[in-house]
Design an enzyme around this catalytic site. Structure first.
Site, PDB file in Angstrom:
ATOM      1  N   GLU A  12       0.808  -1.227   0.000  1.00 41.32           N
ATOM      2  CA  GLU A  12       0.000   0.000   0.000  1.00 41.32           C
ATOM      3  C   GLU A  12       0.836   1.269   0.000  1.00 41.32           C
ATOM      4  OE1 GLU A  12      -2.997  -0.117   3.046  1.00 41.32           O
ATOM      5  OE2 GLU A  12      -4.039  -1.759   2.076  1.00 41.32           O
ATOM      6  N   GLU A  62      -5.251  -8.682   0.597  1.00 43.16           N
ATOM      7  CA  GLU A  62      -6.003  -8.374   1.822  1.00 43.16           C
ATOM      8  C   GLU A  62      -7.468  -8.142   1.485  1.00 43.16           C
ATOM      9  OE1 GLU A  62      -4.560  -5.112   4.332  1.00 43.16           O
ATOM     10  OE2 GLU A  62      -2.506  -5.736   3.941  1.00 43.16           O
TER      11      GLU A  62
HETATM   12  C1  BG6 Z   1      -4.501  -2.103   5.213  1.00 43.50           C
HETATM   13  C2  BG6 Z   1      -3.158  -2.430   5.790  1.00 43.50           C
HETATM   14  O1  BG6 Z   1      -4.517  -0.751   4.973  1.00 43.50           O
HETATM   15  O2  BG6 Z   1      -5.639  -2.314   5.965  1.00 43.50           O
HETATM   16  C3  BG6 Z   1      -3.201  -3.203   7.098  1.00 43.50           C
HETATM   17  O3  BG6 Z   1      -2.323  -3.041   4.871  1.00 43.50           O
HETATM   18  C4  BG6 Z   1      -4.333  -2.653   7.937  1.00 43.50           C
HETATM   19  O4  BG6 Z   1      -1.951  -3.117   7.706  1.00 43.50           O
HETATM   20  C5  BG6 Z   1      -5.639  -2.966   7.214  1.00 43.50           C
HETATM   21  O5  BG6 Z   1      -4.376  -3.108   9.249  1.00 43.50           O
HETATM   22  C6  BG6 Z   1      -6.878  -2.563   7.962  1.00 43.50           C
HETATM   23  O6  BG6 Z   1      -6.833  -1.218   8.290  1.00 43.50           O
HETATM   24  P1  BG6 Z   1      -7.194  -0.709   9.733  1.00 43.50           P
HETATM   25  O7  BG6 Z   1      -6.950   0.758   9.700  1.00 43.50           O
HETATM   26  O8  BG6 Z   1      -8.622  -1.037   9.971  1.00 43.50           O
HETATM   27  O9  BG6 Z   1      -6.288  -1.453  10.655  1.00 43.50           O
END
Ligand code: BG6
Length: 478
Positions: free
Chosen positions: A170, A378
Site C-alpha cells: 500500500e 487483503e
Molecule cells: C490495510 C493495511 O490498509 O488495511 C493493514 O495493509 C491494515 O496493515 C488494514 O491493518 C486494515 O486497516 P485498519 O486501519 O482497519 O487497521
C-alpha cells in the site's frame, strides 16, 4: 452480466490470510532488532487510539508455532506476512543481524512443514528509524539502493523456499498518510513532499522487481495496492467526471506506474497546476517502464462514491478511528472530487463501506486495463467481537462479509479475471495501526485489548470454521 454457471476456482488457488510484522510480532527490541519509524511514532501523544503500540502486539514472535498450527488446522494454503527490515538490518543497511533473519527462517520452515506456502511482504511500513534520520527515508534516492540490497538479501536467503513476494504494501496509503495527512510517520502535511517521496518509492519498487528477475528467482513478485474503486453518486456528468478524477488521482496514479511505468495524464496535469508534481530525472522513466510485476496485489476493503467538488470545496477530513459509526468527516480534493455516502451499501462501525460487488468491479477493471494476474493480498472486516463465557465468538457478520467477497471473486473469475489467491485480513486479531485492538479482523480471537495484554490466549471464531470449509471444498459452494 449474469452467468448461467460460475467457473470453479482453479485447483491451485491460494486460499490464505495475512498479517504485518509490526501488527503481530511484538518483541520490539529483542534479538538485535533496530528501531523503526513506527516504534517512535506511536510514542507521540494523540497519534494512535488510546496510545496503543506494537511493543508486544499479539506476541506472534514468541507464539508463531502455535499460530502456524492453527493455520494448518484451518487448512490455509498460503500465509502472507511481512519482514521487519529492522530485524534484518537494525540500521537499515550494513551487516545482517543473524538472529533476526533466523526468526523468519524458522517461521518459513514451520509453514513449509505444514504445507503452507509462505508469502513475504518486503515492506509493510516499518522503515528503519536510522534511515529516516540519516537521509529522510523515502524522500532520498539513497533508499532505492538500500531497499534493493535489503530485498536481495532476503531473495537469496529464501531462494527456492518462498515463491510469492510482495514488494511494497500500500504505497498509496503510506505516502498519503505519512506525508499528506500526518497520520503515519513521518507525520508530514505537504503534498509536494508526498508526491516526491512517492516517486522515489516507485523507483525503489521498480528496482526491487528488476533485481528479483535479474537474480532469476523462482517465483513471482508484485506490489500490493490498496484499491478503492470509485463510483459516481449519479449520472450528472459533473459527478461522473468527479469519479473519473478520483480514479485517475487515487488509483491510476499508482497502478499505471506499476504496470505501464507511466503516470496518468490528467492527474499529472492537476499536480503540475498545484505545484505538487514530482521531479522526474533522466533515467527514471526507463527504470519505471523496465520493471514488470508478475502480478498485481490488491488490498480491497471498500469502494468510494464521488460527487463534484469545486476548487474552493472540501479538503481532507478526520478519519473515524474510534469505532463510533458516522464520526468520519467529509473529505475530498478541491477541484477534483469529494467522497459522499453511497445510499446503496451499508457501513461498518468505522464507516468503511461494505461492498462485495465492488471487488468484482475492481477485478474487472484491472483485468481490462492491465491484463495482469491479480493476487488479493487483503480483504476483511474490522469489527467489535464479543467472546462468550464458553470462549466462543459468533462473528456471523464477518462470515457474511467474507462469503460475499468470495462469491464476488468467483463471479470475476467467471468474467475472465485471473486471480491467483485470496488472503483475508487477518489470521489472528492484531494491532490496527490507528484504531487499537478493539477493531478486530481475525479468524482467531486474541485475548488482549488496549487496556492490557491479558492472557494472549487464542480462540477460534465461528469464521475460522467457515473458512476451513470453504478451503476444503475449494470454494465449490461459494
Ligand atoms: C490495510 C493495511 O490498509 O488495511 C493493514 O495493509 C491494515 O496493515 C488494514 O491493518 C486494515 O486497516 P485498519 O486501519 O482497519 O487497521
Amino acid at each position: 452480466m449474469d452467468h448461467k454457471k460460475l467457473t470453479a476456482f482453479p485447483d491451485q488457488f491460494l486460499w490464505g490470510s495475512a498479517s504485518a510484522a509490526y501488527q503481530v510480532e511484538g518483541a520490539w527490541d529483542e534479538d538485535g532488532k533496530g528501531l523503526s519509524v513506527w516504534d517512535e511514532f506511536v510514542r507521540i501523544p494523540g497519534k494512535t487510539f488510546k496510545g496503543t503500540n506494537g511493543d508486544v502486539a499479539v506476541d506472534h514472535y514468541h507464539r508463531f508455532k502455535e499460530d502456524v498450527a492453527l493455520m494448518a488446522e484451518q487448512g490455509l494454503k498460503t500465509y502472507r506476512f511481512s519482514i521487519a527490515w529492522t530485524r534484518i538490518f537494525p540500521e537499515g543497511r550494513g551487516e545482517v543481524n543473524v538472529e533476526g533473519l533466523n526468526f523468519y527462517q524458522d517461521l518459513v520452515d514451520e509453514l513449509i512443514k505444514h504445507n503452507i506456502e509462505p508469502m513475504i511482504t518486503l515492506y509493510h511500513w516499518d522503515l528503519p528509524q536510522t534511515l529516516q534520520e540519516e537521509y529522510g527515508g523515502w524522500e532520498s534516492r539513497q533508499i532505492i539502493e538500500d531497499f534493493t540490497n535489503y530485498a536481495a538479501t532476503l531473495f537469496e536467503a529464501f531462494r527456492g523456499k518462498v515463491h510469492y513476494w510482495v514488494s511494497l504494501n500500500e504505497q498509496n496509503v503510506f505516502t498519503s498518510l505519512g506525508y499528506m495527512l500526518a497520520a503515519h510517520p513521518p507525520g508530514v502535511t505537504d503534498p509536494k513532499r508526498m508526491y516526491a517521496a512517492n516517486h522515489i518509492a516507485n523507483l525503489a519498487n521498480a528496482s526491487v522487481i528488476n533485481k528479483f528477475h535479474e537474480l532469476q528467482m523462482p517465483g513471482k513478485i508484485g506490489p500490493s495496492f490498496a484499491y478503492t474503486p470509485n463510483y459516481a453518486i449519479d449520472s450528472d456528468p459533473k459527478n461522473v467526471l468527479a469519479a473519473e478524477n478520483a480514479e485517475d488521482l487515487m488509483a491510476h496514479y499508482w497502478m499505471d506506474v506499476y504496470l505501464w511505468g507511466k503516470y496518468p495524464i490528467a492527474a499529472m496535469r492537476f499536480l503540475e497546476e498545484q505545484g505538487w508534481a514530482p521531479t522526474i530525472e533522466p533515467g527514471d522513466q526507463e527504470l519505471l517502464e523496465s520493471a514488470k510485476p508478475d502480478f498485481l496485489g490488491i488490498n480491497y476493503y471498500q469502494t468510494a462514491t464521488n460527487a463534484f467538488n469545486p476548487l474552493d470545496g472540501v479538503g481532507s477530513g478526520k478519519m473515524n478511528t474510534t469505532g463510533k459509526k458516522g464520526s468520519s468527516e467529509e473529505s475530498g480534493v478541491p477541484g477534483m472530487y469529494k467522497k459522499v455516502t453511497n445510499p446503496f451499501v451499508d457501513r461498518t462501525n468505522w464507516d468503511w463501506e461494505i461492498d462485495p460487488e465492488g471487488l468484482r468491479i475492481a477485478l474487472r477493471r484491472i483485468t481490462s486495463r492491465y491484463r495482469v494476474p491479480v493476487m488479493i493480498t487483503e480483504n476483511g472486516l474490522g469489527e467489535y467481537d464479543k467472546i462468550t463465557a464458553e470462549n466462543e465468538i459468533h462473528d456471523d457478520y464477518r462470515i457474511k462479509y467474507l462469503s460475499g467477497h468470495v462469491h464476488a471473486i468467483k463471479e470475476a473469475i467467471s468474467d475472465g479475471a485471473e486471480v491467483l489467491g485470496y488472503c483475508t485480513w487477518s489470521f489472528t486479531d492484531l494491532l490496527s495501526w490507528l484504531n487499537g485492538y478493539q477493531k478486530r479482523y481475525g479468524f482467531v480471537y486474541v485475548d488482549r485489548d488496549e487496556d492490557g495484554e491479558r492472557t494472549m490466549n487464542r480462540y477460534k471464531k465461528d469464521s475460522f470454521y467457515w473458512y476451513q470449509e470453504v478451503i476444503k471444498e475449494n470454494g465449490a459452494n461459494s
